[in-house]
Scaffold this motif. Structure first.
Motif, short mmCIF file in Angstrom:
data_model
loop_
_atom_site.label_atom_id
_atom_site.label_comp_id
_atom_site.label_asym_id
_atom_site.label_seq_id
_atom_site.Cartn_x
_atom_site.Cartn_y
_atom_site.Cartn_z
N ASN A 168 -54.04 20.20 -4.76
CA ASN A 168 -55.13 19.65 -3.94
C ASN A 168 -55.60 18.30 -4.45
O ASN A 168 -55.86 17.38 -3.68
CB ASN A 168 -56.31 20.63 -3.87
N VAL B 274 -52.94 15.67 -3.66
CA VAL B 274 -52.98 15.33 -2.24
C VAL B 274 -54.18 14.43 -1.95
O VAL B 274 -54.07 13.47 -1.19
CB VAL B 274 -53.01 16.62 -1.38
N SER B 275 -55.31 14.71 -2.58
CA SER B 275 -56.49 13.85 -2.34
C SER B 275 -56.29 12.45 -2.91
O SER B 275 -56.73 11.47 -2.33
CB SER B 275 -57.76 14.49 -2.89
N PRO C 221 -51.15 14.59 3.61
CA PRO C 221 -50.93 16.05 3.59
C PRO C 221 -49.62 16.40 2.89
O PRO C 221 -48.70 15.60 2.82
CB PRO C 221 -50.88 16.43 5.07
N MET C 222 -49.56 17.62 2.38
CA MET C 222 -48.37 18.11 1.70
C MET C 222 -47.79 19.25 2.53
O MET C 222 -48.49 20.21 2.83
CB MET C 222 -48.75 18.62 0.31
N LYS D 90 -42.07 21.29 -2.25
CA LYS D 90 -43.42 21.01 -2.71
C LYS D 90 -43.40 20.55 -4.17
O LYS D 90 -44.11 19.62 -4.54
CB LYS D 90 -44.28 22.26 -2.55
N LYS E 56 -42.14 16.95 -4.35
CA LYS E 56 -43.15 16.03 -3.82
C LYS E 56 -44.34 15.91 -4.77
O LYS E 56 -44.86 14.81 -5.00
CB LYS E 56 -43.62 16.50 -2.45
N ALA E 57 -44.78 17.04 -5.34
CA ALA E 57 -45.90 17.01 -6.28
C ALA E 57 -45.56 16.20 -7.51
O ALA E 57 -46.38 15.39 -7.98
CB ALA E 57 -46.30 18.44 -6.66
N LEU F 89 -45.62 12.54 -6.60
CA LEU F 89 -47.00 12.06 -6.51
C LEU F 89 -47.60 11.88 -7.90
O LEU F 89 -48.32 10.91 -8.15
CB LEU F 89 -47.86 13.03 -5.70
#
Length: 92
Positions: free
Chosen positions: A38, A41-42, A47-48, A55, A58-59, A62
């Motif tokens: 979370n 994403v913020s 959005p994920m 996931k 992508k995480a 990020l």
């Protein structure tokens, strides 16, 4: 940046807690740090979506993209001695 706080280039995705786990070395001691999906994403303001394998990739991407900001926030929390009950720094 405080030279007694070092961030090794090591991070991993924890599927159970949906967070990136990474170490920080503070005056020779290792402290576990976590940043939730979370929070990532913020930071990205996006959005994920996707399955767990997707996931994780992508995480971690990020995390790399926002590493400098994450490290600064963790450093501030360490200097304020803001640890959870297990002695970790957790960004939610």
């Amino acid at each position: 940046m405080n030279q007694s706080i070092l961030f090794p280039d090591l991070q991993d995705w924890d599927t159970q807690t949906q967070s990136v786990v990474f170490p920080v070395q503070v005056q020779g001691a290792n402290i576990e740090c976590r940043i939730s999906l979370n929070k990532l994403v913020s930071l990205a303001a996006a959005p994920m979506a996707g399955d767990d394998g997707d996931k994780a990739a992508k995480a971690l991407a990020l995390f790399e993209e926002y590493r400098f900001d994450i490290e600064e926030e963790v450093e501030e929390l360490i200097e304020q001695e803001t640890f959870d009950e297990l002695g970790r720094v957790v960004l939610l």
